[in-house]
Design an enzyme around this catalytic site. Structure first.
Site, PDB file in Angstrom:
ATOM      1  N   TYR A 180       0.848  -1.210   0.000  1.00  0.00           N
ATOM      2  CA  TYR A 180       0.000   0.000   0.000  1.00  0.00           C
ATOM      3  C   TYR A 180       0.882   1.257   0.000  1.00  0.00           C
ATOM      4  CZ  TYR A 180      -3.474   3.335   1.962  1.00  0.00           C
ATOM      5  OH  TYR A 180      -4.292   4.417   2.195  1.00  0.00           O
ATOM      6  N   LYS A 184       1.243   4.174  -2.804  1.00  0.00           N
ATOM      7  CA  LYS A 184       0.960   5.588  -2.492  1.00  0.00           C
ATOM      8  C   LYS A 184       2.195   6.460  -2.752  1.00  0.00           C
ATOM      9  CE  LYS A 184      -3.364   5.357  -1.071  1.00  0.00           C
ATOM     10  NZ  LYS A 184      -4.427   5.977  -1.878  1.00  0.00           N
TER      11      LYS A 184
END
Ligand SMILES: NC(=O)c1ccc[n+]([C@@H]2O[C@H](COP(=O)([O-])OP(=O)(O)OC[C@H]3O[C@@H](n4cnc5c(N)ncnc54)[C@H](O)[C@@H]3O)[C@@H](O)[C@H]2O)c1
Length: 302
Positions: A180, A184
């Site tokens: 994740y 990002k």
């Protein structure tokens, strides 16, 4: 006149949480909004309510948000396209242009979260997270940018804005979120490069790193309690997702000139993230030996 009167906006992942708050405020400020959501579960597996195809036969979340916008006198349509799918991204942009005659704003917000220690991560965990959280930003932006380039080349003045969504996880790090966070961080880099690449077509590109109480934070151990609403409803609810949306509206507006920035936003605080920047250096004439590096690197990098 609203801040976004006459502007057409796509908001991805807008059926709930932060995206829903952005769509409601953009519409209240006069934008025509394409409310996009596939009704995925928070970890991207299956659908939000476990039923195949979305909301168990009931109205999908995007349609409910559209109803709410229309009831308040705003203009919106629902879109249930998957932002991580290349051809669906092209359709999403076409849907906005065909319905409202133009496109000015893309708010890339759709995201999924699947906490996993690296050693427990499966290929499917990695692919799902990177697909939605990174590719799901690239795809709508890619087709919107092509539309804006065509507009600019035909001599029209483009004043477009892309607002991406990153996370402190990708900028400051957070154990259990290597996939994740990498996605990002990729979106932060994508933001800076798109801002450079699209500036001459009249497109600004920024990113926000929000923090708010949503389904996503409810699933993180300990966070639900930390981000609970205040006991006294008269007190400021610091974690209300609606606190994040005024910044999105400003970044989307024609009076904003900011581009290539990543901004943290939570409660009443907006803070600038400084981009990666070169720090101290050590130099030698010619090539370093390993011994020489061993002698100086602890002093430079700790
Ligand atoms: N809530 C926070 O504190 C926080 C912190 C940092 C970053 N974020 C980011 O903010 C964004 C919004 O998160 P949220 O907290 O509102 O979560 P949420 O789970 O409430 O909303 C995310 C929405 O995205 C939709 N979605 C998922 N995959 C999609 C796809 N392929 N195509 C279209 N829609 C899709 C989901 O159906 C859901 O409605 C995400 O990008 C998230 O990573 C949130």
């Amino acid at each position: 006149m609203g801040e976004l009167e006459g502007r057409v906006a796509i908001v991805t992942g807008a059926g709930r949480g932060l995206g829903r708050a952005h769509a409601l405020l953009l519409a209240a400020e006069g934008a025509c909004v394409v409310v996009n959501d596939v009704d995925a579960a928070v970890d991207g597996s299956g659908s939000a309510d476990g039923a195949p195809g979305g909301s168990g036969g009931g109205p999908r979340s995007a349609e409910l948000v559209v109803e709410q916008i229309r009831a308040a006198g705003g203009e919106a349509i629902a879109s249930t396209l998957d932002v991580a799918d290349w051809s669906a991204g092209e359709l999403l942009v076409a849907q906005a242009v065909e319905t409202y005659g133009d496109l000015h704003v893309v708010v890339n917000n759709a995201g999924v979260l699947r906490d996993r220690a690296l050693v427990n991560m499966s290929e499917e965990d990695f692919d799902t997270v990177v697909s939605v959280d990174l590719k799901g930003h690239v795809v709508p932006t890619r087709f919107a940018a092509a539309y804006w380039r065509a507009q600019a080349k035909s001599g029209r003045a483009v004043r477009a804005s892309v607002v991406n969504t990153v996370s402190t996880s990708g900028l400051l790090g957070n154990p259990g979120q290597s996939h994740y966070g990498a996605a990002k961080a990729g979106v932060a880099a994508f933001t800076l490069i798109c801002a450079q690449e699209l500036a001459h077509y009249g497109v600004r590109v920024n990113a926000i790193a929000p923090a708010a109480r949503t389904r996503m934070t409810d699933t993180s151990p300990g966070l639900a309690k930390l981000l609970a609403p205040p006991p006294d409803p008269a007190m400021f609810d610091r974690w209300d997702p609606a606190n994040v949306s005024p910044l999105v509206v400003y970044l989307a507006s024609t009076r904003c000139a900011v581009t290539g920035r990543v901004l943290s936003v939570q409660g009443g605080t907006i803070q600038l993230f400084e981009p990666w920047t070169l720090g101290g250096a050590v130099e030698t004439a010619g090539r370093w030996s390993v011994e020489e590096i061993a002698a100086v690197l602890p002093g430079l990098a700790g």
